[in-house]
Scaffold this motif. Structure first.
Motif, PDB file in Angstrom:
ATOM      1  N   ASP A   1     -41.822-121.502  90.027  1.00  7.20           N
ATOM      2  CA  ASP A   1     -40.619-122.411  89.969  1.00  7.20           C
ATOM      3  C   ASP A   1     -41.056-123.457  88.961  1.00  7.20           C
ATOM      4  OD1 ASP A   1     -39.545-120.724  91.941  1.00  7.20           O
ATOM      5  OD2 ASP A   1     -40.418-122.294  93.661  1.00  7.20           O
ATOM      6  N   ASP A   2     -41.936-123.997  88.959  1.00  3.61           N
ATOM      7  CA  ASP A   2     -42.311-124.986  87.876  1.00  3.61           C
ATOM      8  C   ASP A   2     -41.812-124.826  86.474  1.00  3.61           C
ATOM      9  OD1 ASP A   2     -42.720-126.841  89.922  1.00  3.61           O
ATOM     10  OD2 ASP A   2     -44.823-126.736  89.736  1.00  3.61           O
ATOM     11  N   THR A   3     -42.411-123.596  85.906  1.00  5.69           N
ATOM     12  CA  THR A   3     -42.145-122.924  84.678  1.00  5.69           C
ATOM     13  C   THR A   3     -40.688-122.644  84.593  1.00  5.69           C
ATOM     14  OG1 THR A   3     -42.800-120.827  85.441  1.00  5.69           O
ATOM     15  CG2 THR A   3     -44.517-122.015  84.602  1.00  5.69           C
ATOM     16  N   ARG A   4     -39.979-122.197  85.541  1.00  2.00           N
ATOM     17  CA  ARG A   4     -38.569-121.796  85.310  1.00  2.00           C
ATOM     18  C   ARG A   4     -37.545-123.235  85.200  1.00  2.00           C
ATOM     19  NH1 ARG A   4     -40.350-117.412  88.645  1.00  2.00           N
ATOM     20  NH2 ARG A   4     -40.258-118.654  90.587  1.00  2.00           N
ATOM     21  N   ALA A   5     -38.190-124.373  85.975  1.00  3.65           N
ATOM     22  CA  ALA A   5     -37.286-125.433  85.930  1.00  3.65           C
ATOM     23  C   ALA A   5     -37.608-126.036  84.567  1.00  3.65           C
ATOM     24  CB  ALA A   5     -38.105-126.461  87.026  1.00  3.65           C
TER      25      ALA A   5
ATOM     26  N   GLY B   1     -30.371-121.718  74.364  1.00  4.39           N
ATOM     27  CA  GLY B   1     -30.559-120.473  75.276  1.00  4.39           C
ATOM     28  C   GLY B   1     -31.945-119.994  74.833  1.00  4.39           C
ATOM     29  N   THR B   2     -32.789-120.309  73.977  1.00  4.25           N
ATOM     30  CA  THR B   2     -34.039-119.630  73.592  1.00  4.25           C
ATOM     31  C   THR B   2     -34.915-120.302  74.700  1.00  4.25           C
ATOM     32  OG1 THR B   2     -33.453-119.497  71.299  1.00  4.25           O
ATOM     33  CG2 THR B   2     -35.789-119.152  71.774  1.00  4.25           C
ATOM     34  N   PRO B   3     -35.822-119.429  75.259  1.00  2.00           N
ATOM     35  CA  PRO B   3     -36.856-119.896  76.275  1.00  2.00           C
ATOM     36  C   PRO B   3     -38.080-120.452  75.379  1.00  2.00           C
ATOM     37  CG  PRO B   3     -37.075-117.759  76.222  1.00  2.00           C
ATOM     38  CD  PRO B   3     -35.903-118.143  75.309  1.00  2.00           C
ATOM     39  N   PRO B   4     -38.834-121.351  76.136  1.00  2.00           N
ATOM     40  CA  PRO B   4     -39.999-122.168  75.455  1.00  2.00           C
ATOM     41  C   PRO B   4     -41.174-120.861  75.565  1.00  2.00           C
ATOM     42  CG  PRO B   4     -39.838-122.694  77.527  1.00  2.00           C
ATOM     43  CD  PRO B   4     -38.462-121.900  77.366  1.00  2.00           C
TER      44      PRO B   4
END
Length: 406
Positions: A290-294, A305-308
């Motif tokens: 959940d933390d990485t998704r936040a 729109g590009t993820p880290p």
């Protein structure tokens, strides 16, 4: 994508993407009444997808989470492009130190530039937090009281790749190595590590640097029937080897490729059909919890729109740790802040329950990830399945073996 990069670089050259505080009158312990952080990396060149503007976005998020000021002093963020050249990078750093009042430099993402900047920072008592760079000399023979290694290094990559694959059942290995110093070193390390962990290297072959035809090497690896084919190479050699392995159906026939240096954007470029089954070592994956998704959700609003990837997440963690140390130390004096960084725990979505050693190495866990099959991917950028977690103490070089004189 190119447009937002250009806009970002232009804006950063004009001034700041930092958080400007209101009153700075009570910041007597902060030089110049400002804490200035510089993100230095490849902004528009070949490494910009995995460091570049994304590292700036990550630093901005760290500033947002910390707050606009520290001890009443404003916090500012400046950006520089080293063009993957050590002389350019050291020139930017020197200017920042001499006239720009920069207190800390983060990321870099190029080992040669990192070593050059670390030498300058050491002489000036300035903090440098290396994230995208991987040479273990940063916290070894070329260590500095004010230098930090925040993601992974060549020793940890090799050990994590070997230990992780053995842990998930890989017993036999074939090594495909580039025929130069880096490839030789990685090949030797992996052979030793696999043997130490109870595995067996059943074959190896070396290919020319920047080769284009890997067919004979891939066929040798395929004929070996090894569980894992380890790619002890980098850059275009890794990409070409993966493409040709896919053409010969290597992973579809039950073998796995394992790459020493690879990033999430590389999977995006190759596509899941080609990259499926590839195993890589990463320090972060956006969809892990959940933390990485936040964090990913906030990052994508800045990136379009590009993820880290794990470099970006590491920059976030490094900048936040630096600001917390300035707060705790009550000063931006580099030597005192560095000592404080080493005394404080690091606990965020990138490094959970971690600590920093005397040589500046963050003791962070890494993960063995496997690229999903196309049918298993449920959304855009849903590329990795985390196979196992590698504890920092098991993969990072012991403190007494690196040659650091601190």
């Amino acid at each position: 994508m190119a447009r937002w990069r250009r806009r970002l670089l232009a804006a950063s050259c004009l001034a700041v993407m930092g958080m400007v505080g209101a009153s700075v009158g009570n910041a007597a312990s902060i030089s110049g009444d400002v804490v200035r952080i510089g993100v230095l990396n490849d902004q528009v060149g070949p490494a910009s997808d995995v460091t570049g503007p994304g590292s700036v976005y990550a630093a901005r998020l760290a500033l947002e989470d910390f707050g606009p000021t520290v001890h009443g002093a404003k916090i500012e963020l400046v950006v520089g492009d080293h063009q993957n050249k050590a002389d350019v990078g050291s020139g930017v750093a020197r200017q920042w130190y001499e006239t720009g009042q920069v207190d800390m430099i983060a990321d870099i993402g190029n080992s040669a530039v990192s070593l050059a900047v670390q030498a300058l920072a050491r002489d000036r008592g300035k903090v440098v937090m290396h994230v995208g760079s991987a040479t273990d000399r940063i916290f070894g023979a070329d260590c500095s009281p004010t230098g930090f290694m925040w993601l992974y290094d060549t020793y940890a990559i090799a050990r994590a790749l070997a230990k992780g694959n053995v842990a998930v059942g890989a017993k036999t290995w074939f090594v495909l190595a580039a025929d130069y110093a880096f490839g030789h070193s990685m090949e030797g390390q992996m052979k030793k590590l696999v043997a130490d962990m109870g595995g067996q290297v059943v074959g190896s072959v070396r290919h020319p640097l920047y080769g284009t035809d890997f067919s004979s090497f891939v066929l040798q690896a395929q004929a070996s029937k090894a569980d894992v084919v380890a790619l002890a190479n980098a850059g275009p050699d890794t990409i070409n080897a993966i493409k040709q392995a896919a053409e010969f159906g290597l992973t579809q026939q039950g073998q796995n490729l394992a790459a020493t240096t690879f990033y999430l954007p590389n999977v995006h470029s190759l596509g899941l059909q080609t990259a499926q089954g590839l195993r890589v070592v990463t320090g972060f994956y956006w969809d892990r919890n959940d933390d990485t998704r936040a964090f990913d959700k906030r990052f994508r609003k800045l990136s379009g729109g590009t993820p880290p990837d794990h470099v970006h997440a590491g920059v976030y963690s490094a900048v936040l740790a630096y600001l917390r140390a300035v707060q705790a130390a009550g000063t931006d004096d580099g030597v005192k802040v560095a000592e404080t960084i080493k005394s404080l725990p690091v606990n965020d979505m990138f490094a959970e329950g971690a600590s920093v050693r005397k040589d500046g190495r963050l003791m962070n866990d890494l993960f063995l990830a496997e690229v999903k099959k196309p049918a298993d991917s449920k959304a855009p950028w849903d590329y990795y399945a985390i196979r196992t977690r590698l504890k920092a103490a098991d993969i990072i070089r012991p403190l007494d073996q690196g040659g650091c004189k601190i």
